[in-house]
Scaffold this active site. Structure first.
Site, PDB file in Angstrom:
ATOM      1  N   ASP A 126     -48.489  -8.507 -32.484  1.00  0.00           N
ATOM      2  CA  ASP A 126     -47.135  -8.003 -32.221  1.00  0.00           C
ATOM      3  C   ASP A 126     -46.631  -7.243 -33.433  1.00  0.00           C
ATOM      4  O   ASP A 126     -45.680  -7.656 -34.108  1.00  0.00           O
ATOM      5  CB  ASP A 126     -46.195  -9.175 -31.874  1.00  0.00           C
ATOM      6  CG  ASP A 126     -46.545  -9.804 -30.534  1.00  0.00           C
ATOM      7  OD1 ASP A 126     -47.156  -9.115 -29.692  1.00  0.00           O
ATOM      8  OD2 ASP A 126     -46.217 -10.981 -30.326  1.00  0.00           O
ATOM      9  N   LYS A 156     -49.457  -6.344 -18.126  1.00  0.00           N
ATOM     10  CA  LYS A 156     -48.801  -6.892 -16.921  1.00  0.00           C
ATOM     11  C   LYS A 156     -48.663  -5.866 -15.794  1.00  0.00           C
ATOM     12  O   LYS A 156     -47.548  -5.527 -15.386  1.00  0.00           O
ATOM     13  CB  LYS A 156     -47.429  -7.477 -17.288  1.00  0.00           C
ATOM     14  CG  LYS A 156     -47.495  -8.598 -18.311  1.00  0.00           C
ATOM     15  CD  LYS A 156     -46.152  -9.261 -18.520  1.00  0.00           C
ATOM     16  CE  LYS A 156     -46.202 -10.384 -19.530  1.00  0.00           C
ATOM     17  NZ  LYS A 156     -46.487  -9.959 -20.923  1.00  0.00           N
ATOM     18  N   HIS A 210     -48.270  -4.191 -12.299  1.00  0.00           N
ATOM     19  CA  HIS A 210     -47.550  -4.579 -11.074  1.00  0.00           C
ATOM     20  C   HIS A 210     -47.278  -3.283 -10.332  1.00  0.00           C
ATOM     21  O   HIS A 210     -46.347  -2.554 -10.671  1.00  0.00           O
ATOM     22  CB  HIS A 210     -46.240  -5.288 -11.438  1.00  0.00           C
ATOM     23  CG  HIS A 210     -45.473  -5.805 -10.262  1.00  0.00           C
ATOM     24  ND1 HIS A 210     -44.391  -6.644 -10.392  1.00  0.00           N
ATOM     25  CD2 HIS A 210     -45.627  -5.614  -8.935  1.00  0.00           C
ATOM     26  CE1 HIS A 210     -43.915  -6.942  -9.192  1.00  0.00           C
ATOM     27  NE2 HIS A 210     -44.649  -6.311  -8.291  1.00  0.00           N
ATOM     28  N   THR A 233     -40.882 -16.435 -18.800  1.00  0.00           N
ATOM     29  CA  THR A 233     -40.068 -17.533 -19.330  1.00  0.00           C
ATOM     30  C   THR A 233     -38.657 -17.074 -19.696  1.00  0.00           C
ATOM     31  O   THR A 233     -37.780 -17.894 -19.938  1.00  0.00           O
ATOM     32  CB  THR A 233     -40.730 -18.191 -20.558  1.00  0.00           C
ATOM     33  OG1 THR A 233     -41.137 -17.146 -21.443  1.00  0.00           O
ATOM     34  CG2 THR A 233     -41.918 -19.021 -20.160  1.00  0.00           C
ATOM     35  N   GLN A 248     -38.656 -19.342 -29.378  1.00  0.00           N
ATOM     36  CA  GLN A 248     -39.361 -20.170 -28.403  1.00  0.00           C
ATOM     37  C   GLN A 248     -38.598 -21.480 -28.264  1.00  0.00           C
ATOM     38  O   GLN A 248     -38.339 -22.155 -29.239  1.00  0.00           O
ATOM     39  CB  GLN A 248     -40.804 -20.446 -28.858  1.00  0.00           C
ATOM     40  CG  GLN A 248     -41.674 -19.209 -28.981  1.00  0.00           C
ATOM     41  CD  GLN A 248     -42.139 -18.653 -27.630  1.00  0.00           C
ATOM     42  OE1 GLN A 248     -41.663 -19.078 -26.569  1.00  0.00           O
ATOM     43  NE2 GLN A 248     -43.030 -17.681 -27.671  1.00  0.00           N
TER      44      GLN A 248
HETATM   45  O1  C5P Z   1     -44.695 -15.239 -32.061  1.00  0.00           O
HETATM   46  P1  C5P Z   1     -45.008 -16.086 -30.875  1.00  0.00           P
HETATM   47  O2  C5P Z   1     -46.090 -17.109 -31.115  1.00  0.00           O
HETATM   48  O3  C5P Z   1     -43.778 -16.665 -30.223  1.00  0.00           O
HETATM   49  O4  C5P Z   1     -45.642 -15.024 -29.861  1.00  0.00           O
HETATM   50  C1  C5P Z   1     -46.000 -15.375 -28.574  1.00  0.00           C
HETATM   51  C2  C5P Z   1     -46.602 -14.197 -27.875  1.00  0.00           C
HETATM   52  O5  C5P Z   1     -46.756 -14.553 -26.501  1.00  0.00           O
HETATM   53  C3  C5P Z   1     -45.755 -12.926 -27.893  1.00  0.00           C
HETATM   54  O6  C5P Z   1     -46.658 -11.815 -27.831  1.00  0.00           O
HETATM   55  C4  C5P Z   1     -44.948 -13.032 -26.619  1.00  0.00           C
HETATM   56  O7  C5P Z   1     -44.606 -11.777 -26.100  1.00  0.00           O
HETATM   57  C5  C5P Z   1     -45.944 -13.714 -25.690  1.00  0.00           C
HETATM   58  N1  C5P Z   1     -45.338 -14.472 -24.603  1.00  0.00           N
HETATM   59  C6  C5P Z   1     -44.437 -15.496 -24.790  1.00  0.00           C
HETATM   60  N2  C5P Z   1     -43.905 -16.167 -23.742  1.00  0.00           N
HETATM   61  C7  C5P Z   1     -44.254 -15.821 -22.522  1.00  0.00           C
HETATM   62  C8  C5P Z   1     -45.174 -14.803 -22.284  1.00  0.00           C
HETATM   63  C9  C5P Z   1     -45.692 -14.136 -23.375  1.00  0.00           C
HETATM   64  O8  C5P Z   1     -44.116 -15.818 -25.917  1.00  0.00           O
HETATM   65  N3  C5P Z   1     -43.783 -16.508 -21.507  1.00  0.00           N
END
Ligand code: C5P
Length: 234
Positions: free
Chosen positions: A10, A61, A63, A123, A193
């Site tokens: 990212d 993704k 679609h 999410t 998160q």
């Molecule tokens: O930095 P972090 O560990 O939170 O990154 C998680 C990765 O997973 C990011 O690329 C984010 O876009 C992706 N992601 C997420 N939650 C989701 C789907 C994808 O965090 N439900």
């Protein structure tokens, strides 16, 4: 044990992505290239990341109508990616088309069939978001419904949140691989998160792959951070 860590690249540009990938490639199982990096750096970034020897998860993704998704999946596989995502809400016909395209294209190229992963409910969505677009407003029910449809449509993998792993493992066939983000080791902050598991907890719950972003790329020493996470899984 395969290395289940998928490090999310990212970062905003190719130079930063390649630098990070070269640094941590030996400690991870794959790299995730998402919309930000792919759109900024172009398809060439896949080749450059593959050159580190690691697998690539292309998270765009898809679609769209089945014909377009068929062609998009084929293009992704020609770029030499090992995992890619589609939206399960595109429906059964679209998912069957995506999986068939993966099988057919891999056979033409003589490469292993890449894993087409279905995304269920993002999410960032809640019951109100689902109601707003006329869907089943119970998020858990909608996730289960889409996950079952994906498995019935031939998909061999799903992306899910850490807290969906146990419920999904009860209803989907055992061969369906689960890929989960939302992983935190406890040593760093949760950032945005809200519902997280540690790498070990997620694997114990039934995840096959862990998408990990900031706990690796934002660490002072990303290589050491990835190695430490892998160590907790041994
Ligand atoms: O930095 P972090 O560990 O939170 O990154 C998680 C990765 O997973 C990011 O690329 C984010 O876009 C992706 N992601 C997420 N939650 C989701 C789907 C994808 O965090 N439900």
């Amino acid at each position: 044990m395969h290395n289940p860590i998928i490090a999310a690249l990212d970062v905003p540009n190719a130079a930063a992505a390649v630098q990070l990938a070269e640094l941590i490639a030996p400690a991870v199982g794959a790299f995730k290239i998402g919309g930000e990096l792919f759109t900024a750096a172009g398809p060439d970034i896949v080749k450059r990341i593959r050159a580190t020897g690691a697998n690539v998860f292309l998270d765009l993704k898809f679609h769209d109508i089945p014909n377009t998704v068929t062609k998009s999946v084929a293009s992704a596989i020609r770029l030499n990616v090992q995992m890619l995502t589609i939206h399960t809400s595109g429906g059964g016909e679209m998912m069957r088309a995506a999986e068939k395209s993966a099988q057919d294209t891999a056979q033409q190229l003589g490469v292993p069939v890449p894993l087409v992963l279905g995304v269920t409910v993002l999410t960032s969505s809640n019951g109100a978001t689902l109601a707003e677009i006329g869907c089943e407003p119970d998020v858990e029910k909608q996730v289960s419904r889409l996950a079952l449809l994906a498995a019935q449509s031939g998909l061999r993998g799903l992306v899910c949140s850490p807290l969906e792993i146990i419920a999904l493992r009860k209803i989907i066939p055992a061969h369906v691989q689960l890929v989960t983000p939302g992983i935190r080791t406890g040593a760093e902050k949760a950032d945005d998160q809200k519902r997280t598991l540690t790498p070990r907890e997620a694997i114990a719950a039934g995840a096959n792959w862990l998408v990990i972003g900031r706990p690796i790329y934002a660490a002072e020493n990303p290589r050491a951070a990835a190695e430490k996470i892998l160590e907790t899984l041994r």
